[in-house]
Design a protein around this motif. Sequence first.
Motif, mmCIF file in Angstrom:
data_model
loop_
_atom_site.group_PDB
_atom_site.id
_atom_site.type_symbol
_atom_site.label_atom_id
_atom_site.label_comp_id
_atom_site.label_asym_id
_atom_site.label_seq_id
_atom_site.Cartn_x
_atom_site.Cartn_y
_atom_site.Cartn_z
ATOM 1 N N SER A 91 0.856 -1.189 -0.133
ATOM 2 C CA SER A 91 -0.118 -0.056 -0.284
ATOM 3 C C SER A 91 1.027 1.250 0.055
ATOM 4 O O SER A 91 1.867 1.336 0.343
ATOM 5 C CB SER A 91 -1.029 -0.102 1.218
ATOM 6 N N VAL A 92 0.244 2.042 -0.571
ATOM 7 C CA VAL A 92 0.969 3.536 -0.798
ATOM 8 C C VAL A 92 -0.174 4.363 -0.099
ATOM 9 O O VAL A 92 -1.050 4.871 -0.850
ATOM 10 C CB VAL A 92 1.531 4.076 -2.186
ATOM 11 N N ASP A 93 0.149 4.908 1.181
ATOM 12 C CA ASP A 93 -1.047 5.676 1.781
ATOM 13 C C ASP A 93 -0.440 7.188 2.202
ATOM 14 O O ASP A 93 0.608 7.330 2.616
ATOM 15 C CB ASP A 93 -1.427 5.405 3.176
ATOM 16 N N ARG A 94 -1.479 8.269 1.787
ATOM 17 C CA ARG A 94 -1.193 9.580 2.173
ATOM 18 C C ARG A 94 -0.853 9.660 3.611
ATOM 19 O O ARG A 94 -1.615 9.261 4.529
ATOM 20 C CB ARG A 94 -2.269 10.390 1.794
ATOM 21 N N GLU A 95 0.232 10.404 4.025
ATOM 22 C CA GLU A 95 0.797 10.663 5.475
ATOM 23 C C GLU A 95 -0.512 11.665 6.044
ATOM 24 O O GLU A 95 -0.776 12.601 5.355
ATOM 25 C CB GLU A 95 1.913 11.502 5.246
ATOM 26 N N GLN A 96 -0.913 11.222 7.255
ATOM 27 C CA GLN A 96 -1.833 12.107 7.851
ATOM 28 C C GLN A 96 -1.288 13.024 8.844
ATOM 29 O O GLN A 96 -0.225 12.614 9.415
ATOM 30 C CB GLN A 96 -2.870 11.171 8.490
ATOM 31 N N GLU A 97 -1.775 14.180 9.060
ATOM 32 C CA GLU A 97 -1.217 14.993 10.048
ATOM 33 C C GLU A 97 -2.390 15.477 11.118
ATOM 34 O O GLU A 97 -3.596 15.898 10.561
ATOM 35 C CB GLU A 97 -0.609 16.438 9.526
ATOM 36 N N HIS A 98 -2.330 15.343 12.355
ATOM 37 C CA HIS A 98 -3.257 15.647 13.185
ATOM 38 C C HIS A 98 -2.830 16.687 14.315
ATOM 39 O O HIS A 98 -1.610 16.471 14.758
ATOM 40 C CB HIS A 98 -3.901 14.385 14.022
ATOM 41 N N ARG A 99 -3.785 17.684 14.548
ATOM 42 C CA ARG A 99 -3.334 18.656 15.463
ATOM 43 C C ARG A 99 -4.455 18.971 16.247
ATOM 44 O O ARG A 99 -5.610 18.891 16.194
ATOM 45 C CB ARG A 99 -3.055 20.002 14.590
ATOM 46 N N ILE A 100 -4.065 19.022 17.901
ATOM 47 C CA ILE A 100 -5.190 19.507 18.608
ATOM 48 C C ILE A 100 -4.965 20.819 19.091
ATOM 49 O O ILE A 100 -3.724 21.446 19.032
ATOM 50 C CB ILE A 100 -5.214 18.636 19.856
ATOM 51 N N SER A 101 -6.202 21.742 19.552
ATOM 52 C CA SER A 101 -5.696 23.110 19.882
ATOM 53 C C SER A 101 -5.288 23.197 21.347
ATOM 54 O O SER A 101 -5.475 22.022 21.953
ATOM 55 C CB SER A 101 -7.335 23.674 20.079
ATOM 56 N N PRO A 102 -4.702 24.347 21.516
ATOM 57 C CA PRO A 102 -4.052 24.505 23.072
ATOM 58 C C PRO A 102 -5.159 24.400 23.940
ATOM 59 O O PRO A 102 -6.403 24.759 23.691
ATOM 60 C CB PRO A 102 -3.145 25.782 22.790
ATOM 61 N N PRO A 103 -4.594 24.185 25.038
ATOM 62 C CA PRO A 103 -5.551 24.006 26.223
ATOM 63 C C PRO A 103 -6.503 25.509 26.443
ATOM 64 O O PRO A 103 -7.630 25.275 26.929
ATOM 65 C CB PRO A 103 -4.983 23.822 27.317
ATOM 66 N N ASP A 104 -6.086 26.361 26.040
ATOM 67 C CA ASP A 104 -6.845 27.639 26.315
ATOM 68 C C ASP A 104 -7.543 28.169 25.081
ATOM 69 O O ASP A 104 -8.217 29.297 25.067
ATOM 70 C CB ASP A 104 -5.761 29.104 26.768
ATOM 71 N N ALA A 105 -7.451 27.427 24.102
ATOM 72 C CA ALA A 105 -8.307 27.798 23.019
ATOM 73 C C ALA A 105 -9.772 27.616 22.967
ATOM 74 O O ALA A 105 -10.239 26.874 23.909
ATOM 75 C CB ALA A 105 -7.839 27.017 21.815
ATOM 76 N N ASP A 106 -10.531 28.259 22.129
ATOM 77 C CA ASP A 106 -11.950 28.263 22.408
ATOM 78 C C ASP A 106 -12.581 27.027 22.014
ATOM 79 O O ASP A 106 -13.690 26.452 22.677
ATOM 80 C CB ASP A 106 -12.565 29.348 21.588
ATOM 81 N N VAL A 107 -12.015 26.320 20.916
ATOM 82 C CA VAL A 107 -12.701 25.070 20.391
ATOM 83 C C VAL A 107 -11.643 24.046 21.007
ATOM 84 O O VAL A 107 -10.675 24.112 20.943
ATOM 85 C CB VAL A 107 -12.512 25.139 18.955
ATOM 86 N N GLN A 108 -12.303 22.760 21.417
ATOM 87 C CA GLN A 108 -11.734 21.829 22.104
ATOM 88 C C GLN A 108 -12.158 20.564 21.501
ATOM 89 O O GLN A 108 -13.162 20.255 21.183
ATOM 90 C CB GLN A 108 -11.858 21.666 23.564
#
Length: 108
Positions: A91-108
């Motif tokens: 298989s050849v799969d696109r690399e995925q990137e995941h990020r989370i908001s910082p703790p003080d961000a409005d969206v969690q």
Amino acid sequence: MPADPGQTGEQACLHSGSEDYPGGMQSHREESIGWIITVDEKSATHLDDVVVELQAAGLRVNRVLTSLGMINGRAREDQWETLAAVDGVVSVDREQEHRISPPDADVQ
């Protein structure tokens, strides 16, 4: 390249893209995307040969995870079929990137 018997853990299953695989970690990231390539069990025993073929197909190798039979690298999107056609590639799969908001961000 066979793993050094004196290496342990991550050292034994990770090759960086400079010395061992000179095609790795090059510039031109804006025109290429990250790929994760998985090889079959038979090809995992001669992973370095597969790496050479993938480099010839246009992959700039960043990492080789020998114990997992996986190769991480960068290539243009239009090279996907060429990479997938390399003998032993499952298989050849696109690399995925995941990020989370910082703790003080409005969206969690």
